[in-house]
Design a protein around this motif. Structure first.
Motif, PDB file in Angstrom:
ATOM      1  N   GLY A 588      -9.315  -5.748  -0.235  1.00  0.00           N
ATOM      2  CA  GLY A 588     -10.479  -6.593  -0.432  1.00  0.00           C
ATOM      3  C   GLY A 588     -11.790  -5.879  -0.202  1.00  0.00           C
ATOM      4  N   LYS A 589     -11.847  -4.583  -0.431  1.00  0.00           N
ATOM      5  CA  LYS A 589     -13.070  -3.816  -0.234  1.00  0.00           C
ATOM      6  C   LYS A 589     -13.141  -2.708  -1.277  1.00  0.00           C
ATOM      7  N   SER A 590     -14.298  -2.076  -1.396  1.00  0.00           N
ATOM      8  CA  SER A 590     -14.485  -0.981  -2.339  1.00  0.00           C
ATOM      9  C   SER A 590     -13.708   0.250  -1.886  1.00  0.00           C
ATOM     10  N   ALA A 591     -13.315   1.061  -2.840  1.00  0.00           N
ATOM     11  CA  ALA A 591     -12.568   2.278  -2.516  1.00  0.00           C
ATOM     12  C   ALA A 591     -13.384   3.215  -1.638  1.00  0.00           C
ATOM     13  N   SER A 592     -14.698   3.206  -1.781  1.00  0.00           N
ATOM     14  CA  SER A 592     -15.546   4.096  -0.980  1.00  0.00           C
ATOM     15  C   SER A 592     -15.572   3.688   0.489  1.00  0.00           C
ATOM     16  N   LYS A 593     -15.097   2.483   0.813  1.00  0.00           N
ATOM     17  CA  LYS A 593     -15.126   1.968   2.180  1.00  0.00           C
ATOM     18  C   LYS A 593     -13.776   2.088   2.894  1.00  0.00           C
ATOM     19  N   LEU A 594     -12.773   2.644   2.243  1.00  0.00           N
ATOM     20  CA  LEU A 594     -11.444   2.696   2.846  1.00  0.00           C
ATOM     21  C   LEU A 594     -11.398   3.706   3.989  1.00  0.00           C
ATOM     22  N   SER A 595     -10.574   3.385   4.996  1.00  0.00           N
ATOM     23  CA  SER A 595     -10.359   4.297   6.118  1.00  0.00           C
ATOM     24  C   SER A 595      -9.362   5.381   5.717  1.00  0.00           C
ATOM     25  N   VAL A 596      -9.145   6.322   6.628  1.00  0.00           N
ATOM     26  CA  VAL A 596      -8.162   7.380   6.371  1.00  0.00           C
ATOM     27  C   VAL A 596      -6.788   6.770   6.129  1.00  0.00           C
ATOM     28  N   LEU A 597      -6.347   5.863   7.010  1.00  0.00           N
ATOM     29  CA  LEU A 597      -5.019   5.267   6.886  1.00  0.00           C
ATOM     30  C   LEU A 597      -4.903   4.461   5.600  1.00  0.00           C
ATOM     31  N   GLN A 598      -5.936   3.722   5.240  1.00  0.00           N
ATOM     32  CA  GLN A 598      -5.907   2.929   4.010  1.00  0.00           C
ATOM     33  C   GLN A 598      -5.907   3.822   2.767  1.00  0.00           C
ATOM     34  N   SER A 599      -6.638   4.915   2.813  1.00  0.00           N
ATOM     35  CA  SER A 599      -6.647   5.855   1.688  1.00  0.00           C
ATOM     36  C   SER A 599      -5.256   6.447   1.486  1.00  0.00           C
ATOM     37  N   ILE A 600      -4.590   6.788   2.597  1.00  0.00           N
ATOM     38  CA  ILE A 600      -3.239   7.338   2.498  1.00  0.00           C
ATOM     39  C   ILE A 600      -2.272   6.289   1.953  1.00  0.00           C
ATOM     40  N   HIS A 601      -2.435   5.047   2.365  1.00  0.00           N
ATOM     41  CA  HIS A 601      -1.567   3.980   1.837  1.00  0.00           C
ATOM     42  C   HIS A 601      -1.722   3.868   0.320  1.00  0.00           C
ATOM     43  N   ILE A 602      -2.945   3.911  -0.182  1.00  0.00           N
ATOM     44  CA  ILE A 602      -3.176   3.839  -1.629  1.00  0.00           C
ATOM     45  C   ILE A 602      -2.485   5.010  -2.327  1.00  0.00           C
ATOM     46  N   ALA A 603      -2.640   6.235  -1.784  1.00  0.00           N
ATOM     47  CA  ALA A 603      -2.029   7.406  -2.411  1.00  0.00           C
ATOM     48  C   ALA A 603      -0.508   7.340  -2.358  1.00  0.00           C
ATOM     49  N   ALA A 604       0.056   6.742  -1.295  1.00  0.00           N
ATOM     50  CA  ALA A 604       1.511   6.672  -1.134  1.00  0.00           C
ATOM     51  C   ALA A 604       2.158   5.700  -2.113  1.00  0.00           C
ATOM     52  N   LEU A 605       1.353   4.860  -2.771  1.00  0.00           N
ATOM     53  CA  LEU A 605       1.898   3.917  -3.755  1.00  0.00           C
ATOM     54  C   LEU A 605       2.250   4.599  -5.073  1.00  0.00           C
ATOM     55  N   ALA A 606       1.699   5.784  -5.322  1.00  0.00           N
ATOM     56  CA  ALA A 606       1.777   6.409  -6.645  1.00  0.00           C
ATOM     57  C   ALA A 606       3.200   6.585  -7.186  1.00  0.00           C
ATOM     58  N   PRO A 607       4.212   6.998  -6.377  1.00  0.00           N
ATOM     59  CA  PRO A 607       5.537   7.216  -6.961  1.00  0.00           C
ATOM     60  C   PRO A 607       6.182   5.966  -7.543  1.00  0.00           C
ATOM     61  N   ALA A 608       5.944   4.783  -6.938  1.00  0.00           N
ATOM     62  CA  ALA A 608       6.556   3.537  -7.431  1.00  0.00           C
ATOM     63  C   ALA A 608       5.618   2.370  -7.166  1.00  0.00           C
ATOM     64  N   PRO A 609       4.485   2.311  -7.871  1.00  0.00           N
ATOM     65  CA  PRO A 609       3.448   1.323  -7.529  1.00  0.00           C
ATOM     66  C   PRO A 609       3.898  -0.124  -7.678  1.00  0.00           C
ATOM     67  N   ASN A 610       4.650  -0.448  -8.709  1.00  0.00           N
ATOM     68  CA  ASN A 610       5.038  -1.842  -8.918  1.00  0.00           C
ATOM     69  C   ASN A 610       6.007  -2.314  -7.841  1.00  0.00           C
ATOM     70  N   ARG A 611       6.942  -1.469  -7.459  1.00  0.00           N
ATOM     71  CA  ARG A 611       7.894  -1.856  -6.405  1.00  0.00           C
ATOM     72  C   ARG A 611       7.183  -2.006  -5.067  1.00  0.00           C
ATOM     73  N   PHE A 612       6.323  -1.040  -4.725  1.00  0.00           N
ATOM     74  CA  PHE A 612       5.621  -1.120  -3.451  1.00  0.00           C
ATOM     75  C   PHE A 612       4.677  -2.322  -3.405  1.00  0.00           C
ATOM     76  N   ALA A 613       4.077  -2.646  -4.532  1.00  0.00           N
ATOM     77  CA  ALA A 613       3.173  -3.798  -4.565  1.00  0.00           C
ATOM     78  C   ALA A 613       3.908  -5.070  -4.175  1.00  0.00           C
ATOM     79  N   ASN A 614       5.152  -5.202  -4.615  1.00  0.00           N
ATOM     80  CA  ASN A 614       5.946  -6.383  -4.262  1.00  0.00           C
ATOM     81  C   ASN A 614       6.436  -6.321  -2.819  1.00  0.00           C
ATOM     82  N   ASP A 615       6.735  -5.102  -2.330  1.00  0.00           N
ATOM     83  CA  ASP A 615       7.230  -4.971  -0.960  1.00  0.00           C
ATOM     84  C   ASP A 615       6.191  -5.423   0.064  1.00  0.00           C
ATOM     85  N   PHE A 616       4.893  -5.210  -0.227  1.00  0.00           N
ATOM     86  CA  PHE A 616       3.841  -5.468   0.756  1.00  0.00           C
ATOM     87  C   PHE A 616       2.990  -6.689   0.407  1.00  0.00           C
TER      88      PHE A 616
END
Length: 663
Positions: A588-616
């Motif tokens: 619920g915020k702009s990408a420029s405002k993400l923390s380190v942990l949130q930025s890593i979470h976004i990057a960690a979605l890349a291998p299977a984004p649709n599955r991870f989106a449903n998991d969380f």
């Protein structure tokens, strides 16, 4: 052909046609008492007892076979001798012990030595001294051997009393994944009156294919089959007992083999309906060693519809193969050459219980011919590319199979190299692009670029990749996210030429141990090229095009711009493209405002984004995911992308995912 064995019922007949009436009583008595038929007029040599009939087969001496039947009735009428059998089957005799040589008597004075060696005149087994014989089998007769079962339905054998024999039967065969069905009764005859050689003709269907005119020639030493399709194409198969087989084809339509070809190639969606084959190959057996020598094998018009190969059905104009394959039960050695259009690949394989040694080489050819040799369905985005230069390629894998087995026994430990892997594909060094496919428009990437994509609902969209475009962020706005993606996806992004060869090798050994593709080796440049022009399709055909497009992207576009394009086109959830949309969706915020942990979470979605989106979707993550994110935080610090203070705060921070469940 099985009925040829039944002619052994007819012995050295001493009765002429005029004696049929006198024989009827004796034959009936034999059938009733079930005694030695040879006592009853000499018309048969077989033993009949309470268990049924056991009779000698003409192939017995050379093939170790005999015929058995559950019940036999022999009768005589004015038309000749009639033999009715039920439960007829062909069986193999146990190997007989080797007999001691028998001493030959010395020639006597009364009989010259030459007379003892003179060959006796051989009388045809079909010579019944003018007595016609009709052998009828009620129900099916079966032959089982080497995993195949052939069934002759209601077979009949007719001897005309003048040394001629013919037969009639329905035919079907089953086994080894093959089903053959005779569409009409087969007609058979003994070739040149020889009881050991029979020829049968009739139409049959192989594995549900269309009807083939078929001629089968069977002898103790061989089985020969000749198939003729309705277009005049021919397939000849000659199998020699204990020696191997010869296979020849000329213009033969593989649709006549029905489902057999597709079954052989697995569930690959292989369509052989329009495929035509020319072939000349020989299979030889020398004890345990089997050799397949392919003089020439050409198959054109094969259509393969498999998502791993290409997004759409792929048609191969003409695949050509020649070479040798040797197998002794333990070791496999091959030397093969495979060609399609102008591209020719040599393949050398040695395989035994200890090692796999595989070597493949692409013969030198013009770079342009490499693109032209890709079949339709695998070259759609590069057909308009013009290349200059000459290219060859080479790859070799040497694998220690024992080391692989040990690594698979401990799959949780890091995979180490279990042999050698060498790849040599100097496309960038050897091939020069004269002009790109017009659809690429590489020069436009440096400025405002209109990106066309298909969303998860199948709708076509156009997005402006430039400042002011909806959801667009510049690299300067999201440096933390860029570093997170480099840490997780491509740590050598800023230094490689678009391909990370070290990572390719690491991923290969890892996936080999796992037995499946669980780790990719695509760089950020490759992913950017795929997202810009190829979509989410990850088939082999797309991978080949992706390699060419990646080299062009790297050659024409600066690294920062490639990273910026990547961050704005990557899919990070259903219908979610780019890090700005992902940040709004998950936090619920702009990408420029993400923390380190949130930025890593976004990057960690890349291998299977649709599955991870449903998991969380609930906003909660499990302990395992939290531990994974913290490991990535430490990796970012070790890479020098964040300070020690940033790492400590990230390890203590709450992720802060939104609850996206419907209200």
């Amino acid at each position: 052909m099985l009925l040829a064995g039944a002619v052994a019922l007819i012995g050295p007949a001493r009765a002429e046609w005029s004696a049929l009436e006198g024989l009827r009583e004796g034959m009936s008595r034999c059938g009733k008492d079930r005694t030695d038929v040879s006592l009853c007029g000499g018309l048969a040599r077989a033993d009949i007892d309470i268990d049924g009939l056991r009779l000698s087969h003409p192939w017995h001496e050379r093939a170790g076979m005999h015929l058995e039947a559950d019940e036999v009735t022999v009768s005589v009428d004015l038309d000749g001798v009639v033999v009715d059998a039920e439960g007829l089957r062909l069986a193999r005799l146990p190997a007989a012990p080797t007999a001691e040589p028998v001493a030959q008597p010395e020639p006597s004075d009364e009989a010259p030595a030459a007379a003892s060696t003179a060959p006796a005149a051989r009388r045809s087994v079909f010579d019944t001294h003018g007595v016609p014989v009709h052998v009828r089998v009620h129900g099916p007769a079966t032959i089982s051997h080497a995993g195949l079962t052939a069934t002759l339905d209601a077979p009949e054998l007719l001897l005309d009393g003048r040394g001629n024999a013919r037969a009639r039967f329905g035919l079907s065969a089953e086994g080894r994944g093959l089903h053959v069905e005779g569409l009409e009764p087969f007609e058979a005859r003994a070739v040149d009156g020889d009881p050991r050689r029979w020829q049968a003709t009739g139409p049959l269907s192989v594995a549900g294919g269309y009807p083939l005119s078929t001629t089968l020639t069977v002898s103790p030493d061989s089985v020969e089959a000749h198939f003729l399709d309705d277009g005049g194409g021919q397939l000849e198969v000659a199998m020699r007992a204990g020696l191997g087989a010869d296979i020849r084809a000329q213009g033969f339509a593989l649709g006549g083999l029905g489902r057999m070809g597709a079954r052989t190639l697995g569930q690959a969606g292989v369509d052989l309906a329009g495929a035509v084959m020319d072939a000349d190959l020989r299979i030889e057996e020398h004890g345990p060693l089997r050799t397949a020598h392919v003089e020439h094998l050409s198959v054109g018009g094969v259509v393969v519809d498999h998502r791993k190969l290409a997004r759409t059905a792929t048609t191969f104009d003409e695949l050509q193969l020649h070479g040798d394959i040797n197998w002794d039960g333990e070791a496999l050695d091959t030397e093969l050459w495979l060609a399609h259009r102008q591209a020719e690949l040599s393949l050398s394989v040695h395989f035994d219980p200890q090692v796999l040694d595989l070597e493949a080489s692409l013969a030198p050819l013009p770079c342009q011919a490499l693109i032209g040799s890709l079949p339709e369905g695998m070259n759609d985005m590069v057909t308009g590319t013009t290349l200059e230069g000459q290219l060859d390629a080479h790859a070799r894998l040497v694998l220690d199979r024992q080391a692989l087995a040990e690594a698979r026994a401990t799959p949780d430990e890091p995979a180490e190299a279990m042999g050698e892997l060498a790849l040599h594909f100097p496309f960038l060094e050897r091939c020069t692009v004269v002009s790109d496919d017009p659809r690429l428009d590489l020069t436009a990437l440096s400025g405002p670029y209109r990106h066309r994509l298909v969303d998860h609902n199948g709708r076509h969209q156009v997005r402006l990749l430039a400042r002011g475009g909806p959801g667009y962020v510049s690299l300067a706005e999201v440096p933390l996210i860029a570093r997170a993606f480099v840490t997780l996806e491509d740590r050598r992004f800023w230094h490689h030429d678009g391909f990370d060869r070290e990572q390719i090798e690491h991923a290969f050994w890892h996936n080999l141990v796992k037995g499946r593709v669980s780790r990719g080796a695509s760089t950020i440049s490759q992913q950017a090229a795929r997202n810009l022009w190829l979509g989410v399709d990850r088939s082999w055909g797309r991978k080949l095009q992706e390699a060419l497009l990646t080299s062009r992207l790297e050659a024409t576009t600066a690294k920062p711009r490639i990273m910026e394009l990547y961050l704005n086109v990557i899919e990070l959830g259903p219908g979610t493209h780019g890090v700005e949309e992902a940040a709004q969706l998950y936090f619920g915020k702009s990408a420029s405002k993400l923390s380190v942990l949130q930025s890593i979470h976004i990057a960690a979605l890349a291998p299977a984004p649709n599955r991870f989106a449903n998991d969380f979707v609930s906003g909660h993550v499990d302990r395992e995911w939290k531990a994974t994110l913290r490991d990535h935080v430490r990796r970012m610090h070790r890479a020098g992308f964040i300070t020690r203070g940033q790492m400590d705060r990230a390890l203590r921070a709450d992720l802060g995912l939104l609850d996206r469940r419907p209200k």
